[in-house]
Design a protein around this motif. Structure first.
Motif, PDB file in Angstrom:
ATOM      1  N   PRO A  30      39.852  55.031  10.647  1.00  0.00           N
ATOM      2  CA  PRO A  30      40.461  55.502  11.903  1.00  0.00           C
ATOM      3  C   PRO A  30      39.778  56.742  12.484  1.00  0.00           C
ATOM      4  CG  PRO A  30      41.859  56.008  10.025  1.00  0.00           C
ATOM      5  CD  PRO A  30      40.774  55.119   9.518  1.00  0.00           C
ATOM      6  N   PHE A  31      39.327  57.644  11.602  1.00  0.00           N
ATOM      7  CA  PHE A  31      38.674  58.863  12.107  1.00  0.00           C
ATOM      8  C   PHE A  31      37.362  58.514  12.804  1.00  0.00           C
ATOM      9  CE2 PHE A  31      35.815  62.523  11.538  1.00  0.00           C
ATOM     10  CZ  PHE A  31      36.536  63.477  12.225  1.00  0.00           C
ATOM     11  N   CYS A  32      36.584  57.603  12.209  1.00  0.00           N
ATOM     12  CA  CYS A  32      35.311  57.201  12.818  1.00  0.00           C
ATOM     13  C   CYS A  32      35.541  56.480  14.137  1.00  0.00           C
ATOM     14  CB  CYS A  32      34.538  56.268  11.882  1.00  0.00           C
ATOM     15  SG  CYS A  32      34.268  56.940  10.255  1.00  0.00           S
ATOM     16  N   LYS A  33      36.565  55.644  14.183  1.00  0.00           N
ATOM     17  CA  LYS A  33      36.828  54.866  15.398  1.00  0.00           C
ATOM     18  C   LYS A  33      37.291  55.735  16.559  1.00  0.00           C
ATOM     19  CE  LYS A  33      38.160  50.401  13.441  1.00  0.00           C
ATOM     20  NZ  LYS A  33      39.287  49.681  12.834  1.00  0.00           N
ATOM     21  N   TYR A  34      38.159  56.696  16.270  1.00  0.00           N
ATOM     22  CA  TYR A  34      38.853  57.371  17.368  1.00  0.00           C
ATOM     23  C   TYR A  34      38.519  58.861  17.564  1.00  0.00           C
ATOM     24  CZ  TYR A  34      41.613  53.151  16.565  1.00  0.00           C
ATOM     25  OH  TYR A  34      41.998  51.856  16.367  1.00  0.00           O
ATOM     26  N   LEU A  35      38.075  59.537  16.523  1.00  0.00           N
ATOM     27  CA  LEU A  35      37.965  60.997  16.657  1.00  0.00           C
ATOM     28  C   LEU A  35      36.583  61.605  16.420  1.00  0.00           C
ATOM     29  CD1 LEU A  35      41.244  62.293  14.941  1.00  0.00           C
ATOM     30  CD2 LEU A  35      40.651  62.487  17.348  1.00  0.00           C
ATOM     31  N   CYS A  36      35.736  60.929  15.655  1.00  0.00           N
ATOM     32  CA  CYS A  36      34.523  61.613  15.200  1.00  0.00           C
ATOM     33  C   CYS A  36      33.490  61.846  16.323  1.00  0.00           C
ATOM     34  CB  CYS A  36      33.866  60.842  14.062  1.00  0.00           C
ATOM     35  SG  CYS A  36      32.427  61.720  13.421  1.00  0.00           S
ATOM     36  N   PRO A  37      33.222  63.115  16.663  1.00  0.00           N
ATOM     37  CA  PRO A  37      32.250  63.396  17.723  1.00  0.00           C
ATOM     38  C   PRO A  37      30.815  63.097  17.307  1.00  0.00           C
ATOM     39  CG  PRO A  37      33.020  65.447  16.732  1.00  0.00           C
ATOM     40  CD  PRO A  37      33.806  64.345  16.093  1.00  0.00           C
ATOM     41  N   LEU A  38      30.567  63.130  15.990  1.00  0.00           N
ATOM     42  CA  LEU A  38      29.207  62.848  15.511  1.00  0.00           C
ATOM     43  C   LEU A  38      28.899  61.355  15.658  1.00  0.00           C
ATOM     44  CD1 LEU A  38      26.751  64.222  14.260  1.00  0.00           C
ATOM     45  CD2 LEU A  38      27.710  63.773  12.005  1.00  0.00           C
ATOM     46  N   GLY A  39      29.870  60.528  15.322  1.00  0.00           N
ATOM     47  CA  GLY A  39      29.717  59.078  15.500  1.00  0.00           C
ATOM     48  C   GLY A  39      29.560  58.737  16.979  1.00  0.00           C
ATOM     49  N   ALA A  40      30.307  59.467  17.830  1.00  0.00           N
ATOM     50  CA  ALA A  40      30.203  59.247  19.281  1.00  0.00           C
ATOM     51  C   ALA A  40      28.779  59.538  19.751  1.00  0.00           C
ATOM     52  CB  ALA A  40      31.203  60.137  20.011  1.00  0.00           C
ATOM     53  N   PHE A  41      28.211  60.628  19.247  1.00  0.00           N
ATOM     54  CA  PHE A  41      26.846  60.994  19.657  1.00  0.00           C
ATOM     55  C   PHE A  41      25.832  59.962  19.153  1.00  0.00           C
ATOM     56  CE2 PHE A  41      22.768  63.109  19.444  1.00  0.00           C
ATOM     57  CZ  PHE A  41      22.707  63.757  20.676  1.00  0.00           C
ATOM     58  N   TYR A  42      25.922  59.604  17.869  1.00  0.00           N
ATOM     59  CA  TYR A  42      24.973  58.641  17.307  1.00  0.00           C
ATOM     60  C   TYR A  42      25.103  57.271  17.990  1.00  0.00           C
ATOM     61  CZ  TYR A  42      23.930  61.885  13.463  1.00  0.00           C
ATOM     62  OH  TYR A  42      23.539  62.957  12.708  1.00  0.00           O
ATOM     63  N   GLY A  43      26.306  56.947  18.436  1.00  0.00           N
ATOM     64  CA  GLY A  43      26.533  55.671  19.120  1.00  0.00           C
ATOM     65  C   GLY A  43      25.701  55.531  20.392  1.00  0.00           C
ATOM     66  N   LEU A  44      25.339  56.662  20.972  1.00  0.00           N
ATOM     67  CA  LEU A  44      24.526  56.636  22.199  1.00  0.00           C
ATOM     68  C   LEU A  44      23.142  56.031  21.942  1.00  0.00           C
ATOM     69  CD1 LEU A  44      25.322  60.239  23.545  1.00  0.00           C
ATOM     70  CD2 LEU A  44      26.432  58.105  24.195  1.00  0.00           C
ATOM     71  N   PHE A  45      22.721  56.027  20.661  1.00  0.00           N
ATOM     72  CA  PHE A  45      21.383  55.532  20.308  1.00  0.00           C
ATOM     73  C   PHE A  45      21.399  54.086  19.778  1.00  0.00           C
ATOM     74  CE2 PHE A  45      21.369  60.100  20.101  1.00  0.00           C
ATOM     75  CZ  PHE A  45      20.165  60.470  20.661  1.00  0.00           C
ATOM     76  N   SER A  46      22.589  53.495  19.728  1.00  0.00           N
ATOM     77  CA  SER A  46      22.714  52.183  19.076  1.00  0.00           C
ATOM     78  C   SER A  46      21.856  51.093  19.698  1.00  0.00           C
ATOM     79  CB  SER A  46      24.186  51.734  19.086  1.00  0.00           C
ATOM     80  OG  SER A  46      24.926  52.529  18.210  1.00  0.00           O
ATOM     81  N   LYS A  47      21.687  51.158  21.007  1.00  0.00           N
ATOM     82  CA  LYS A  47      20.957  50.073  21.691  1.00  0.00           C
ATOM     83  C   LYS A  47      19.432  50.187  21.547  1.00  0.00           C
ATOM     84  CE  LYS A  47      24.431  48.025  24.149  1.00  0.00           C
ATOM     85  NZ  LYS A  47      25.425  47.886  23.103  1.00  0.00           N
ATOM     86  N   PHE A  48      18.934  51.377  21.264  1.00  0.00           N
ATOM     87  CA  PHE A  48      17.466  51.515  21.216  1.00  0.00           C
ATOM     88  C   PHE A  48      16.937  52.331  20.027  1.00  0.00           C
ATOM     89  CE2 PHE A  48      17.230  55.900  22.710  1.00  0.00           C
ATOM     90  CZ  PHE A  48      18.439  56.061  23.351  1.00  0.00           C
ATOM     91  N   GLY A  49      17.818  52.672  19.090  1.00  0.00           N
ATOM     92  CA  GLY A  49      17.373  53.413  17.901  1.00  0.00           C
ATOM     93  C   GLY A  49      16.418  52.579  17.061  1.00  0.00           C
ATOM     94  N   LEU A  50      15.794  53.220  16.091  1.00  0.00           N
ATOM     95  CA  LEU A  50      14.807  52.494  15.274  1.00  0.00           C
ATOM     96  C   LEU A  50      15.453  51.436  14.372  1.00  0.00           C
ATOM     97  CD1 LEU A  50      12.333  55.338  14.269  1.00  0.00           C
ATOM     98  CD2 LEU A  50      11.882  53.431  15.777  1.00  0.00           C
TER      99      LEU A  50
END
Lengths: 48, 288
Positions: free
Chosen positions: B207-227
């Motif tokens: 639940p923390f990763c899904k709804y609250l984690c700001p670090l996961g939110a930031f890393y999610g921005l790279f999901s479409k083009f990360g290595l």
């Protein structure tokens, strides 16, 4: 997004990231991080 | 790996434990109730790992970002943003699935055999945006904008939300009685948040990763083009739905395999009986 564009974007992000870290070190931001990280963070553990 | 989800999960748990030990390798800190003060704390780690954890050898990037932004001297942090971008492009949310100690804690709590719950789809969809609000408001805007008479800001996310910090504090408080004298409302508030996260982790996956984690939110921005990329081959898919059933983050694997919500745990890949899901790391040499 084509593979070529994706790769160009990745290289650009990596270069900018490394540049930012170097710039941050020169601006002495790393010292702020170190001074904060080596002291007990009362806010983090919930002590006011 | 395909067809062996249990074996894959065991390996993943071992990697998560190894990463947790690696990022918290200062064992003396736990024994003495003190924190590590060496130079490695200048470096940001890729995970949400409070620097007040007695074992922490590096600096939490979210705490560091707020510290620099709330300092007298800076309103922007090239240094921490550089680390975040580097981790984001190289690993992305693979960090969440394989390296994050707080992710490991939630995974272990979810193994407790209690009746699992499903969050209402509409509520879930709205709550998923909350982590972006947390990142933008508590981690970036408030530390920059709200200042005291000394021109210092505050670390809003660390102070009012972060359960990883509370957890780190518990081990410090247990060994350091002088700190216990400063307990007050803030500690009670943070303990409530930690308890909510702990209890909800037994019922809902991460639940923390899904709804609250700001670090996961930031890393999610790279999901479409990360290595690190996931790939779905629709020509192989039989539509059995095992991948989506296994996904702890409720990603629609057959429609958006590189969703920002995907923590790259690999459960979909391991559960696919026809190898329709694969992953690659590195630069692309052909269009997919």
């Amino acid at each position: 997004m084509t593979a070529k564009r994706k790769n160009a974007l990745r290289i650009a992000v990596i270069l900018i990231a490394v540049l930012f870290i170097i710039l941050g070190v020169f601006r002495k931001e790393a010292n702020v991080v170190l001074s904060k990280a080596k002291a007990i963070c009362f806010a983090c553990i919930g002590l006011s | 790996m395909a067809g062996k989800p249990l074996e894959h999960e065991k390996k993943r748990t071992l990697v998560q434990i190894a990463a947790t030990v690696f990022f918290n390798g200062y064992a003396m800190g736990f024994a003495k109730g003190q924190i590590f003060k060496g130079k490695t704390k200048m470096l940001c780690v890729p995970v949400l790992n409070c620097y007040s954890c007695p074992g922490a050898l590096g600096a939490c990037p979210i705490g560091s970002l707020q510290s620099v932004l709330s300092s007298r001297k800076f309103r922007f942090s090239f240094y921490v943003l550089g680390f975040l971008m580097l981790f984001g492009i190289l690993l992305g949310r693979l960090v969440c699935g394989f390296l994050c100690p707080f992710g490991l804690l939630q995974d272990l709590l979810h193994k407790i055999p209690v009746k699992k719950r499903k969050v209402n789809a509409k509520v879930d969809r709205v709550l998923r945006y909350l982590k972006y609000v947390v990142l933008a408001v508590l981690v970036i805007l408030l530390p920059i904008m709200i200042r005291d008479e000394m021109n210092m800001g505050d670390t809003w996310f660390c102070r009012y939300i972060c359960p990883a910090g509370t957890l780190a504090g518990l081990s410090l408080l247990a060994m350091n009685p002088t700190l216990s004298s400063a307990l007050g409302f803030l500690f009670s508030w943070k303990m409530c948040i930690l308890l909510i996260v702990v209890i909800s982790s037994t019922l809902v996956h991460r639940p923390f990763c899904k709804y609250l984690c700001p670090l996961g939110a930031f890393y999610g921005l790279f999901s479409k083009f990360g290595l690190y990329q996931m790939h779905f081959d629709s020509s192989k898919c039989t539509g059995c739905g095992k991948c989506e059933k296994e996904c702890p983050m409720d990603v629609r694997c057959t429609q958006d395999i590189n969703s920002a919500e995907c923590i790259r745990c690999g459960k979909c890949k391991a559960s696919c009986p026809v190898h329709a899901i694969t992953s690659t790391f590195g630069f692309d040499f052909k269009d997919r």
